[in-house]
Scaffold this motif. Structure first.
Motif, short mmCIF file in Angstrom:
data_model
loop_
_atom_site.label_atom_id
_atom_site.label_comp_id
_atom_site.label_asym_id
_atom_site.label_seq_id
_atom_site.Cartn_x
_atom_site.Cartn_y
_atom_site.Cartn_z
N TYR A 133 85.33 53.61 -1.83
CA TYR A 133 83.93 53.84 -2.24
C TYR A 133 83.03 53.92 -0.99
O TYR A 133 82.16 54.79 -0.90
CB TYR A 133 83.42 52.72 -3.14
CG TYR A 133 84.06 52.59 -4.50
CD1 TYR A 133 84.73 53.64 -5.10
CD2 TYR A 133 83.96 51.40 -5.22
CE1 TYR A 133 85.31 53.51 -6.36
CE2 TYR A 133 84.52 51.25 -6.48
CZ TYR A 133 85.19 52.31 -7.05
OH TYR A 133 85.75 52.16 -8.29
N GLY A 187 77.79 45.42 -4.05
CA GLY A 187 78.69 46.15 -4.96
C GLY A 187 78.12 47.54 -5.19
O GLY A 187 77.92 47.97 -6.33
N CYS A 188 77.90 48.26 -4.09
CA CYS A 188 77.13 49.53 -4.15
C CYS A 188 77.96 50.71 -4.64
O CYS A 188 77.42 51.80 -4.84
CB CYS A 188 76.55 49.84 -2.78
SG CYS A 188 77.84 50.06 -1.54
N PRO A 210 78.67 42.24 -7.99
CA PRO A 210 78.66 40.77 -7.92
C PRO A 210 77.25 40.19 -7.79
O PRO A 210 76.38 40.76 -7.13
CB PRO A 210 79.45 40.47 -6.64
CG PRO A 210 80.16 41.72 -6.28
CD PRO A 210 79.38 42.85 -6.85
N ASP A 212 82.41 37.79 -1.78
CA ASP A 212 82.81 36.38 -1.96
C ASP A 212 83.13 35.71 -0.61
O ASP A 212 83.58 34.57 -0.57
CB ASP A 212 84.06 36.27 -2.85
CG ASP A 212 83.77 36.72 -4.27
OD1 ASP A 212 82.61 36.60 -4.69
OD2 ASP A 212 84.71 37.21 -4.93
N ILE A 252 83.53 46.02 -1.80
CA ILE A 252 84.86 45.55 -1.40
C ILE A 252 85.87 46.70 -1.33
O ILE A 252 86.90 46.59 -0.67
CB ILE A 252 85.33 44.45 -2.38
CG1 ILE A 252 86.53 43.69 -1.84
CG2 ILE A 252 85.61 45.01 -3.76
CD1 ILE A 252 86.90 42.46 -2.68
N ASP A 294 83.70 41.95 1.30
CA ASP A 294 83.95 41.19 0.07
C ASP A 294 82.78 40.21 -0.07
O ASP A 294 82.60 39.33 0.78
CB ASP A 294 85.29 40.45 0.19
CG ASP A 294 85.57 39.58 -1.02
OD1 ASP A 294 84.71 39.44 -1.90
OD2 ASP A 294 86.70 39.03 -1.08
C1 LIG Z 1 80.61 48.33 -12.05
S1 LIG Z 1 80.80 48.84 -10.39
C2 LIG Z 1 79.13 49.33 -9.98
C3 LIG Z 1 79.04 50.21 -8.77
C4 LIG Z 1 77.63 50.69 -8.44
N1 LIG Z 1 76.75 49.59 -8.12
C5 LIG Z 1 77.08 51.50 -9.58
O1 LIG Z 1 76.22 50.99 -10.31
O2 LIG Z 1 77.51 52.65 -9.77
C6 LIG Z 1 80.96 47.27 -9.55
C7 LIG Z 1 81.10 47.39 -8.06
O3 LIG Z 1 81.18 46.08 -7.49
C8 LIG Z 1 82.17 46.10 -6.48
N2 LIG Z 1 82.68 44.74 -6.27
C9 LIG Z 1 83.38 43.97 -7.13
N3 LIG Z 1 83.69 42.79 -6.56
C10 LIG Z 1 83.18 42.80 -5.32
C11 LIG Z 1 83.16 41.88 -4.24
N4 LIG Z 1 83.73 40.69 -4.32
N5 LIG Z 1 82.52 42.23 -3.11
C12 LIG Z 1 81.91 43.44 -2.99
N6 LIG Z 1 81.91 44.37 -3.97
C13 LIG Z 1 82.53 44.06 -5.12
C14 LIG Z 1 83.22 47.05 -7.03
O4 LIG Z 1 84.08 47.52 -6.03
C15 LIG Z 1 82.36 48.13 -7.65
O5 LIG Z 1 82.04 49.14 -6.75
#
Ligand SMILES: C[S@@+](CC[C@H](N)C(=O)[O-])C[C@H]1O[C@@H](n2cnc3c(N)ncnc32)[C@H](O)[C@@H]1O
Length: 271
Positions: free
Chosen positions: A94, A68-69, A133, A114, A90, A112
């Protein structure tokens, strides 16, 4: 009793934060998960606490995964400090932003978390998430598959902001439920105790932030919302928010407290 301010969450255009629709809107408007409000943070900042903890375990042979970068700004900090750093998210928008300035040894993939993660078994030495996540929930195997036995797991989670914010701006912000922080702590403790991680540690800490201006209170509230809703919120609230802000602000800005949880564990050697 203070005046109840306009509640944008009750407006039909409100998009629930952290949903797919909300991230898609943010990615199309800003290209990344970047906080748009102006503020000053006291040290230690939450992300510095996480970064320092990651760096403790890095070496030139380490492979690191950021789950979730977002737009990858934090991920890129570890370039040249590890053999390979991978960021997955996901949201395609981004990842497209993350890939704009490529850095040697760091790569980004739309995945994703998941679903199966496209890396071999026992590949990563460190798996962390910064507000994304968590792959080590009870019953989820994927995290344990891709991390080496003995690998390091870290998670930083933002658990909300208060320190006065919620009582200063009633309506715009709702109070935390009773025992909120105790319940949060218990939830994460349970999550760790039910995981297959060893040497687990959990820390709740406060990060002090000073919001620079009244508009920043509204920008924070409307993070990820559509421009049309922001316009309405500004019209409805700005005058009151200015008055309240100036009543409570310090010379550095309006002091608020961000609560964070930091989780640590080591992947079981016997898994
Ligand atoms: C609160 S943001 C944080 C982003 C980054 N890590 C930061 O700290 O700035 C949460 C991140 O998790 C990603 N995310 C949520 N569900 C996900 C999934 N199932 N698989 C991959 N990424 C996911 C979102 O797209 C989002 O970029």
């Amino acid at each position: 009793m203070s005046k109840l301010l306009f509640d944008p969450m009750k407006h039909p255009e409100w998009i629930a934060p952290q949903t797919a629709e909300w991230h898609a809107n943010l990615a199309s408007e800003d290209g990344g998960y970047k906080y748009p409000w102006k503020s000053v943070l006291d040290e230690p900042r939450a992300e510095v606490i996480l970064a320092d903890k990651i760096v403790e375990f890095l070496n030139e042979n380490a492979r690191v995964l950021d789950v979730g970068c977002g737009h990858g700004e934090f991920t890129k900090r570890f370039a040249h400090k590890a053999k390979e750093v991978v960021g997955i998210d996901i949201v395609e928008g981004y990842i497209a932003s993350a890939q704009e300035d490529t850095v040697e040894s760091v790569s980004f993939l739309t995945v994703d978390a998941d679903t199966p993660i496209p890396f071999p078994d026992d590949y990563f030495d460190i798996v962390y998430t910064k507000k994304g996540p968590w792959l080590f929930h009870k019953g989820i195997e994927e995290g344990y598959r891709i991390i080496k036995p003995g690998g390091i797991v870290l998670g930083l989670h933002h658990c909300g902001t208060d320190g006065g914010l919620r009582s200063f701006f009633p309506g715009l912000y709702a109070p935390f439920p009773e025992n909120y922080l105790d319940d949060i702590k218990m939830k994460f403790e349970l999550q760790l105790s039910e995981s297959n991680l060893e040497n687990v540690e959990l820390q709740i800490f406060e990060e002090i932030e000073y919001l620079s201006s009244p508009e920043d209170v509204l920008i924070k509230k409307c993070f990820g919302q559509k421009e049309s809703l922001k316009k309405i919120v500004w019209q409805e609230c700005l005058k009151d928010v200015e008055e309240i802000f100036h009543r409570h602000a310090t010379p550095k800005g309006l002091r608020v407290v961000n609560y964070h949880v930091l989780m640590f564990g080591i992947a079981s050697q016997s898994a």
